[in-house]
Structure formats: structure tokens, C-alpha cells
Design a protein around this motif. Structure first.
Motif, PDB file in Angstrom:
ATOM      1  N   GLU A   1      82.404   0.019   0.753  1.00 39.71           N
ATOM      2  CA  GLU A   1      83.457   0.286  -0.089  1.00 39.71           C
ATOM      3  C   GLU A   1      82.848   0.607  -1.814  1.00 39.71           C
ATOM      4  OE1 GLU A   1      84.526  -3.017   0.869  1.00 39.71           O
ATOM      5  OE2 GLU A   1      84.876  -2.006   2.991  1.00 39.71           O
ATOM      6  N   ALA A   2      82.363  -0.362  -2.012  1.00 41.80           N
ATOM      7  CA  ALA A   2      81.675  -0.170  -3.032  1.00 41.80           C
ATOM      8  C   ALA A   2      80.964   0.793  -3.705  1.00 41.80           C
ATOM      9  CB  ALA A   2      80.593  -0.822  -3.504  1.00 41.80           C
ATOM     10  N   LEU A   3      80.109   1.012  -2.550  1.00 46.31           N
ATOM     11  CA  LEU A   3      78.866   1.520  -2.354  1.00 46.31           C
ATOM     12  C   LEU A   3      79.010   3.647  -2.460  1.00 46.31           C
ATOM     13  CD1 LEU A   3      75.682   0.994  -0.436  1.00 46.31           C
ATOM     14  CD2 LEU A   3      75.442   1.350  -2.953  1.00 46.31           C
TER      15      LEU A   3
ATOM     16  N   GLN B   1      61.741  -2.651  -5.780  1.00 47.86           N
ATOM     17  CA  GLN B   1      63.656  -2.687  -5.637  1.00 47.86           C
ATOM     18  C   GLN B   1      63.766  -3.854  -5.491  1.00 47.86           C
ATOM     19  OE1 GLN B   1      65.099  -0.452  -6.783  1.00 47.86           O
ATOM     20  NE2 GLN B   1      63.761   1.242  -7.289  1.00 47.86           N
ATOM     21  N   PRO B   2      64.539  -4.624  -6.466  1.00 51.54           N
ATOM     22  CA  PRO B   2      64.954  -6.087  -5.719  1.00 51.54           C
ATOM     23  C   PRO B   2      66.118  -6.031  -4.819  1.00 51.54           C
ATOM     24  CG  PRO B   2      65.071  -5.476  -7.977  1.00 51.54           C
ATOM     25  CD  PRO B   2      64.915  -4.362  -8.167  1.00 51.54           C
ATOM     26  N   SER B   3      65.088  -5.753  -3.076  1.00 54.16           N
ATOM     27  CA  SER B   3      65.967  -5.600  -2.109  1.00 54.16           C
ATOM     28  C   SER B   3      67.346  -5.349  -2.246  1.00 54.16           C
ATOM     29  CB  SER B   3      65.533  -7.018  -2.162  1.00 54.16           C
ATOM     30  OG  SER B   3      66.665  -7.375  -2.405  1.00 54.16           O
ATOM     31  N   ALA B   4      67.325  -4.336  -2.853  1.00 49.19           N
ATOM     32  CA  ALA B   4      69.188  -4.233  -3.375  1.00 49.19           C
ATOM     33  C   ALA B   4      70.228  -4.573  -2.491  1.00 49.19           C
ATOM     34  CB  ALA B   4      69.431  -2.725  -3.193  1.00 49.19           C
ATOM     35  N   ASN B   5      70.048  -4.349  -1.368  1.00 49.93           N
ATOM     36  CA  ASN B   5      71.652  -5.117  -1.254  1.00 49.93           C
ATOM     37  C   ASN B   5      73.111  -5.261   0.273  1.00 49.93           C
ATOM     38  OD1 ASN B   5      72.573  -2.186  -1.555  1.00 49.93           O
ATOM     39  ND2 ASN B   5      71.352  -2.975  -3.417  1.00 49.93           N
TER      40      ASN B   5
ATOM     41  N   ALA C   1      67.163   0.732 -21.318  1.00 54.02           N
ATOM     42  CA  ALA C   1      67.867  -0.372 -21.588  1.00 54.02           C
ATOM     43  C   ALA C   1      68.741  -1.770 -20.943  1.00 54.02           C
ATOM     44  CB  ALA C   1      68.642   0.957 -20.476  1.00 54.02           C
ATOM     45  N   GLU C   2      69.207  -1.976 -21.312  1.00 56.27           N
ATOM     46  CA  GLU C   2      69.630  -3.392 -21.576  1.00 56.27           C
ATOM     47  C   GLU C   2      71.222  -2.986 -20.669  1.00 56.27           C
ATOM     48  OE1 GLU C   2      72.428  -5.227 -24.052  1.00 56.27           O
ATOM     49  OE2 GLU C   2      72.459  -3.330 -25.544  1.00 56.27           O
ATOM     50  N   ALA C   3      70.520  -2.971 -19.340  1.00 54.15           N
ATOM     51  CA  ALA C   3      71.805  -3.279 -18.192  1.00 54.15           C
ATOM     52  C   ALA C   3      70.221  -2.975 -17.091  1.00 54.15           C
ATOM     53  CB  ALA C   3      71.892  -1.101 -18.570  1.00 54.15           C
ATOM     54  N   ALA C   4      69.846  -3.969 -17.000  1.00 51.61           N
ATOM     55  CA  ALA C   4      69.261  -4.775 -15.622  1.00 51.61           C
ATOM     56  C   ALA C   4      69.368  -5.851 -15.308  1.00 51.61           C
ATOM     57  CB  ALA C   4      67.327  -4.706 -16.658  1.00 51.61           C
ATOM     58  N   GLU C   5      70.119  -6.469 -15.656  1.00 48.80           N
ATOM     59  CA  GLU C   5      70.213  -7.690 -15.319  1.00 48.80           C
ATOM     60  C   GLU C   5      70.830  -7.160 -13.512  1.00 48.80           C
ATOM     61  OE1 GLU C   5      73.617  -7.865 -17.150  1.00 48.80           O
ATOM     62  OE2 GLU C   5      72.507  -6.848 -19.171  1.00 48.80           O
ATOM     63  N   PRO C   6      71.524  -6.978 -13.309  1.00 46.87           N
ATOM     64  CA  PRO C   6      71.573  -6.733 -11.785  1.00 46.87           C
ATOM     65  C   PRO C   6      70.769  -5.646 -11.142  1.00 46.87           C
ATOM     66  CG  PRO C   6      73.630  -6.090 -13.357  1.00 46.87           C
ATOM     67  CD  PRO C   6      72.229  -6.307 -14.021  1.00 46.87           C
ATOM     68  N   ALA C   7      71.008  -5.678 -10.059  1.00 51.45           N
ATOM     69  CA  ALA C   7      70.002  -4.704  -9.566  1.00 51.45           C
ATOM     70  C   ALA C   7      70.245  -3.862  -9.269  1.00 51.45           C
ATOM     71  CB  ALA C   7      69.385  -5.771  -7.983  1.00 51.45           C
ATOM     72  N   PRO C   8      69.910  -2.438  -9.783  1.00 52.06           N
ATOM     73  CA  PRO C   8      70.597  -0.800  -9.408  1.00 52.06           C
ATOM     74  C   PRO C   8      69.704  -0.446  -8.667  1.00 52.06           C
ATOM     75  CG  PRO C   8      70.328  -1.398 -12.283  1.00 52.06           C
ATOM     76  CD  PRO C   8      69.509  -2.716 -11.642  1.00 52.06           C
ATOM     77  N   GLU C   9      70.301   0.398  -8.277  1.00 50.92           N
ATOM     78  CA  GLU C   9      69.759   1.149  -6.504  1.00 50.92           C
ATOM     79  C   GLU C   9      70.596   2.441  -6.411  1.00 50.92           C
ATOM     80  OE1 GLU C   9      67.522   0.831  -2.711  1.00 50.92           O
ATOM     81  OE2 GLU C   9      67.983   1.618  -5.466  1.00 50.92           O
TER      82      GLU C   9
ATOM     83  N   VAL D   1      80.652  -1.872 -11.687  1.00 47.62           N
ATOM     84  CA  VAL D   1      80.947  -3.251 -12.436  1.00 47.62           C
ATOM     85  C   VAL D   1      80.517  -3.689 -10.523  1.00 47.62           C
ATOM     86  CG1 VAL D   1      82.909  -4.522 -13.004  1.00 47.62           C
ATOM     87  CG2 VAL D   1      81.786  -2.777 -14.435  1.00 47.62           C
ATOM     88  N   GLY D   2      81.542  -2.623  -9.657  1.00 47.59           N
ATOM     89  CA  GLY D   2      81.767  -3.330  -8.569  1.00 47.59           C
ATOM     90  C   GLY D   2      80.553  -3.504  -7.587  1.00 47.59           C
ATOM     91  N   VAL D   3      79.441  -2.625  -7.793  1.00 41.93           N
ATOM     92  CA  VAL D   3      78.387  -3.102  -7.254  1.00 41.93           C
ATOM     93  C   VAL D   3      77.033  -4.143  -7.962  1.00 41.93           C
ATOM     94  CG1 VAL D   3      77.950  -0.940  -6.161  1.00 41.93           C
ATOM     95  CG2 VAL D   3      77.097  -0.323  -8.191  1.00 41.93           C
TER      96      VAL D   3
END
Length: 203
Positions: free
Chosen positions: A133-135, A124-128, A93-101, A188-190
Motif C-alpha cells: 500500500e505504502a509503495l 541499497q540497504p536491502s530495501a524492504n 541531504a540529512e534524509a538518509a537514516e531510513p532506507a530510501p529506495e 513517511v510511510g515508507v
DNA sequence: CCCTGATTCGC
DNA sequence: GCGAATCAGG
């Protein structure tokens, strides 16, 4: 572009694998799905033999019997994947740039479940520091997710991964994606955070 | 609306 | 032979 032997071969291969005409057209480049379909017919191989079809069209034939190795999951046109296709998906999946969490527990009861034999899950890249709200929005949306498999994703579906790739309990959001973005509004928000989102967010 | 394959027909 | 336009459908 013309139908060189190579291109025709790739066409035959992909077609027999159950790939859709548009997918084949993309792969080949320089041709539209119409061209592919036209060629397929001229070659007289409109009847996909040897492999399962069904991607999205229909062609629902008589299943006869024979219990396949794969239980439920889905009915997509997984060409050659007798094994569990779960894991490799995430990587591709090319949806990896951000930090999925996906910390939203509510959606899946069985969460703290085992972890197969696979690797101990990448750190997990220290997510966040994502805005609550976004979560909240995300956990809401995940309930409505289309739960698509890798192959069902298109350029207009949200590619946000949900769940643990090492588990059966894994899928992609699949909701309509924002134009130009790989995710739906909520994700997109997160996914794309302003450089200093909540840090100094006075209000 | 997104997508699928099937057909037609001028080139 | 080719493939855009069109058709028929999920």
C-alpha cells in the motif's frame, strides 16, 4: 549578538553569494532575517553584485545573452557550481537514516540508463518489506513531486530523494512535509516502518 | 501558506 | 546603529 567584524564578513560573503537573508540569519544565529536585511541596507550593499541572485525572490534582470555552461535543469541560485551539482547533493541531504529506495519505475522512462563514471552506487540497504500500500502511494505521489533541488528544500518540504543521484534524473520530492518529519505523508510511510511491519500482519 | 527583500521608526 | 513590525510581492 552584535555585528562583529567576523559576523559582518560572513554576512557580506553570503549575501554576495546570493544567500537569502533568512539563510544568513540562520547561519549567523542570534539574529533574525530582518536584522540581516537591516544590516545589509546599512552597509549599503543591497545590490548584490558579482553573483547571480534569484533564490526565491525575484530580481529578474536582463539576461542579455551569453550561453551559460549549464543547460536547463533549474533557475535556482546555485552560487558557485559550474559543474553538475547533482551528486554531492544526496550526501548532504540529512534524509538518509531510513532506507530510501525508489523502485517506482513508472515515473521515469529512462531508468536503466547508463551510470556515468561515478561509483557503482552504494549497496541499497536491502530495501524492504514495505507494505505494498505504502509503495503504491509513493509511486503515485512521485508523479506529483515538486522535483526540488537540494537548495530548494526547506524545513517544510519533503526531503525524500527520487531517482539516481549519479544521474541528471534526480530530485527531491518537495511536497509539504509532515509536521516535525522530514518527509511528506507518503514518504513517511515508507521511511518509518514499525519494527515488524508486514511480517506478521494478519488481516 | 510558504518565502523573498524593502522600509519605517522607536529604541 | 539596531532590528521588530510592517509592507509589497512571488
Amino acid at each position: 549578538m552584535s555585528w562583529t567584524d567576523e559576523r559582518v564578513e560572513l554576512l557580506k560573503k553570503m549575501w554576495s553569494e546570493g544567500q537569502s537573508a533568512s539563510q544568513i540569519a540562520k547561519e549567523l544565529g542570534g539574529v533574525t532575517r530582518n536584522a540581516v536585511i537591516g544590516k545589509v541596507h546599512r552597509l549599503g550593499l543591497s545590490n548584490r553584485t558579482g553573483a547571480e541572485a534569484g533564490a526565491a525572490g525575484e530580481a529578474e534582470a536582463a539576461p542579455a545573452a551569453a550561453a551559460p555552461a549549464a543547460p536547463a535543469a533549474s533557475k535556482p541560485a546555485a552560487p558557485s557550481t559550474p559543474e553538475q551539482p547533482v551528486a554531492p547533493a544526496a550526501a548532504t541531504a540529512e534524509a538518509a537514516e531510513p532506507a530510501p529506495e525508489t523502485k517506482a519505475a513508472p515515473v521515469s522512462p529512462a531508468r536503466n540508463k547508463i551510470v556515468p563514471a561515478g561509483q557503482p552506487l552504494p549497496p541499497q540497504p536491502s530495501a524492504n518489506e514495505i507494505s505494498p500500500e505504502a509503495l503504491a502511494k509513493v509511486s503515485e505521489v512521485e508523479k506529483k513531486s515538486k522535483k526540488l533541488t537540494l537548495m530548494e528544500l526547506t524545513e517544510r518540504t519533503c526531503k525524500w530523494p527520487v531517482g539516481d543521484p549519479a544521474t541528471e534524473d534526480f530530485w527531491f520530492c518537495g511536497l509539504p512535509a509532515q509536521q516535525g518529519k522530514p518527509y511528506c505523508e507518503a514518504h513517511v510511510g515508507v521511511a518509518f516502518q514499525p519494527m515488524s511491519s508486514r511480517r506478521d500482519r494478519r488481516r
